[in-house]
Design a protein around this motif. Structure first.
Motif, PDB file in Angstrom:
ATOM      1  N   SER A  71     -84.155 -19.014 -56.855  1.00 61.02           N
ATOM      2  CA  SER A  71     -84.393 -19.873 -58.008  1.00 61.02           C
ATOM      3  C   SER A  71     -83.707 -19.327 -59.255  1.00 61.02           C
ATOM      4  O   SER A  71     -83.101 -20.079 -60.026  1.00 61.02           O
ATOM      5  N   ALA A  72     -83.794 -18.025 -59.444  1.00 62.21           N
ATOM      6  CA  ALA A  72     -83.162 -17.407 -60.615  1.00 62.21           C
ATOM      7  C   ALA A  72     -81.654 -17.599 -60.591  1.00 62.21           C
ATOM      8  O   ALA A  72     -81.030 -17.897 -61.624  1.00 62.21           O
ATOM      9  N   ILE A  75     -80.739 -21.123 -61.509  1.00 64.23           N
ATOM     10  CA  ILE A  75     -80.863 -21.326 -62.958  1.00 64.23           C
ATOM     11  C   ILE A  75     -79.672 -20.719 -63.683  1.00 64.23           C
ATOM     12  O   ILE A  75     -79.082 -21.345 -64.584  1.00 64.23           O
ATOM     13  N   HIS A  79     -75.857 -22.711 -65.907  1.00 66.93           N
ATOM     14  CA  HIS A  79     -75.338 -22.490 -67.270  1.00 66.93           C
ATOM     15  C   HIS A  79     -73.901 -21.967 -67.245  1.00 66.93           C
ATOM     16  O   HIS A  79     -73.455 -21.335 -68.205  1.00 66.93           O
ATOM     17  N   GLN A 187     -83.387 -14.153 -68.686  1.00 69.28           N
ATOM     18  CA  GLN A 187     -83.899 -15.511 -68.900  1.00 69.28           C
ATOM     19  C   GLN A 187     -84.002 -16.271 -67.581  1.00 69.28           C
ATOM     20  O   GLN A 187     -84.969 -17.008 -67.337  1.00 69.28           O
ATOM     21  N   ALA A 188     -83.008 -16.089 -66.705  1.00 70.91           N
ATOM     22  CA  ALA A 188     -83.014 -16.786 -65.417  1.00 70.91           C
ATOM     23  C   ALA A 188     -84.178 -16.322 -64.548  1.00 70.91           C
ATOM     24  O   ALA A 188     -84.894 -17.147 -63.952  1.00 70.91           O
ATOM     25  N   GLU A 190     -86.915 -14.869 -65.608  1.00 73.99           N
ATOM     26  CA  GLU A 190     -88.162 -15.248 -66.281  1.00 73.99           C
ATOM     27  C   GLU A 190     -88.496 -16.717 -66.002  1.00 73.99           C
ATOM     28  O   GLU A 190     -89.639 -17.052 -65.658  1.00 73.99           O
ATOM     29  N   GLN A 191     -87.504 -17.577 -66.125  1.00 77.52           N
ATOM     30  CA  GLN A 191     -87.726 -19.000 -65.866  1.00 77.52           C
ATOM     31  C   GLN A 191     -88.055 -19.264 -64.402  1.00 77.52           C
ATOM     32  O   GLN A 191     -88.792 -20.200 -64.080  1.00 77.52           O
ATOM     33  N   ALA A 192     -87.524 -18.418 -63.518  1.00 79.46           N
ATOM     34  CA  ALA A 192     -87.814 -18.580 -62.089  1.00 79.46           C
ATOM     35  C   ALA A 192     -89.252 -18.212 -61.759  1.00 79.46           C
ATOM     36  O   ALA A 192     -89.763 -18.595 -60.703  1.00 79.46           O
ATOM     37  N   GLY A 193     -89.903 -17.443 -62.639  1.00 81.80           N
ATOM     38  CA  GLY A 193     -91.305 -17.098 -62.427  1.00 81.80           C
ATOM     39  C   GLY A 193     -91.567 -15.701 -61.926  1.00 81.80           C
ATOM     40  O   GLY A 193     -92.660 -15.418 -61.419  1.00 81.80           O
TER      41      GLY A 193
END
Length: 478
Positions: A71-72, A75, A79, A187-188, A190-193
């Motif tokens: 997931s990371a 993400i 970008h 950030q990637a 972190e956003q992935a969880g």
């Protein structure tokens, strides 16, 4: 280039890091450097995230780790256009090539995610009546990844993904030239969880980096950079008895045999020498060509090199950007001028590349002939857009010259005789041997070097071994 600036007031001293863009020498990024308390707090979070009773990253299922890592990466790659712009401004790569690095990140990550179950599986021993015996691969703890600026995402991901998949927590210290890469990766994830503390980054001074390596909460260091930097890492880790992976420099050779497809060899080797302005540890820096095809090779290589367009990295028409800093360009200029004074012949008229200017980061590509191993250009890493080409009498002389180096990262041979090429490859002192290609990392193959190119291994199934330790289970029944 980057620089550190101290700003003082009555109560504190703040150190900031400025990233100077090679495009126009402007300040592109400014960041505060972490102080000792912030560094210590970061390591504490990582240690807690690793061990945490039932919820630590070490205890998280491999399936969950795989899903979060994938997931990371998805993400991050989403970008790619913005990242391509950032790379061009931070380290000078033409913007037209920026997205290609993110494609490589996706390829390597997906490969490592795909093979991790097999690479991390328990090793079962043969049956022994009354006993159960097996070896587990246990995570080490907190891994420090120190990444360079020249391929800032690819080099970092080589260590980050297998370290996380193996159950380690990771702290990333990126080059001062490419600080936004660390932030984008954070950030990637972190956003992935990812749970807090599993993946973090620090902008640090060299002194605080050395202190962190010496911290007993750091279990492994993965460093990519110069030989000098590798020596500093080893000194900082001295006496700790932890693993240290070192992916260092190169002076990578290629040999073009008399039976090679010359057009294909020229296309591959010119690109291998000049892509990323030659700023690649596995770039081609010296070429040996059989005397019977030497002149044809040189003529075609010069013609192809003249087609490069040197200019601002943010210009989509440009195929060759500036070097990362003026000092790097001046270093290469010095090697070239010294070789010319020793009898080398230059084949590229620098004035044909309008952006090439003495004292700037912009440097025209250059091909030199009449070179030999008495010249620094053929023995000392250049890390710039220059390559020396020598005529050789045959295989024996080519092998002797290819192995006459303090480095051994990659080496290439071009020939249509595959069997003979492999036979010669067995004799080359190198970590990766290429036949009819160069300057490429296949994630299924171990990325490693010999001599001053470093030690350790990333990529392939073998790359997971650096981030785990064996733990044997010897169980007697009854």
């Amino acid at each position: 280039m980057s620089q550190q600036v101290k700003i003082s007031d009555e109560t504190s001293k703040v150190v900031i890091q400025q990233t100077i863009s090679p495009i126009d020498a402007s300040v592109y990024v400014t960041r505060h450097l972490a102080d000792t308390e912030q560094v210590s707090a970061c390591v504490k979070r990582a240690s807690q995230a690793f061990k945490g009773a039932d919820t630590g990253w070490k205890q998280t299922s491999l399936e969950r780790r795989k899903a979060l890592c994938q997931s990371a990466i998805d993400i991050l790659v989403s970008h790619k256009e913005e990242i391509a712009q950032e790379l061009s401004w931070m380290m000078g790569r033409p913007v037209r090539y920026g997205a290609g690095e993110l494609a490589g990140v996706a390829e390597r990550s997906e490969y490592m995610i795909g093979v991790c179950e097999q690479a991390l599986a328990d090793i079962e021993c043969e049956d022994k009546p009354g006993f159960t015996r097996y070896i587990k691969r246990e995570a080490l703890g907190v891994v420090l990844v120190i990444a360079p600026w020249n391929y800032p995402y690819l080099t970092a991901i080589n260590a980050i993904i297998p370290a996380l998949l193996a159950g380690n927590c990771v702290i990333l210290k990126h080059s001062a030239q490419t600080p936004l890469c660390a932030e984008r990766l954070f950030q990637a994830f972190e956003q992935a969880g990812l749970p807090e503390g599993v993946f973090q980054y620090l902008h640090m001074s060299h002194e605080n980096t050395a202190s962190l390596i010496a911290d007993n909460r750091i279990s492994y260091v993965a460093f990519t950079g110069s030989v000098f930097g590798g020596e500093m890492v080893e000194k900082a880790a001295l006496g700790r008895f932890i693993g240290v992976g070192l992916e260092l420099g190169g002076k990578d050779p290629a040999y073009v045999r008399q039976d090679a497809d010359i057009d294909k060899a020229v296309e591959a080797l010119v690109d291998g020498a000049f892509f990323n302005s030659g700023q690649s540890c596995c770039g081609i820096e010296r070429i040996y060509v059989h005397h019977s095809v030497y002149q044809e090779f040189v003529t075609k290589a010069v013609a192809l090199t003249k087609q490069y367009k040197l200019g601002r990295a943010d210009d989509k028409r440009v195929t060759l950007g500036p070097l990362v800093r003026r000092e790097a360009a001046d270093f290469v200029r010095g090697q070239i001028q010294e070789a010319l004074a020793q009898g080398a012949v230059a084949h590229i008229d620098e004035s044909q590349f309008e952006w090439s200017q003495a004292g700037s980061a912009y440097l025209a590509p250059q091909i030199l002939t009449h070179v030999d191993h008495q010249m620094r250009l053929m023995t000392e890493e250049s890390f710039g857009p220059v390559v020396g080409i020598m005529s050789v009498s045959g295989d024996d002389e080519a092998l002797e010259l290819m192995n006459d180096s303090d480095f051994g990262l990659t080496a290439s041979i071009f020939t249509q005789d595959i069997e003979k090429g492999i036979e010669l490859g067995e004799c080359v002192e190198t970590g990766t041997f290429f036949l009819n290609r160069c300057d490429y990392l296949d994630p299924a193959l171990a990325w490693t070097g010999v001599k001053q190119s470093g030690r350790g291994c990333t990529l392939s199934q073998l790359g997971f071994e650096s981030f785990t330790r064996p733990k044997s289970f010897h169980i007697k029944h009854g």
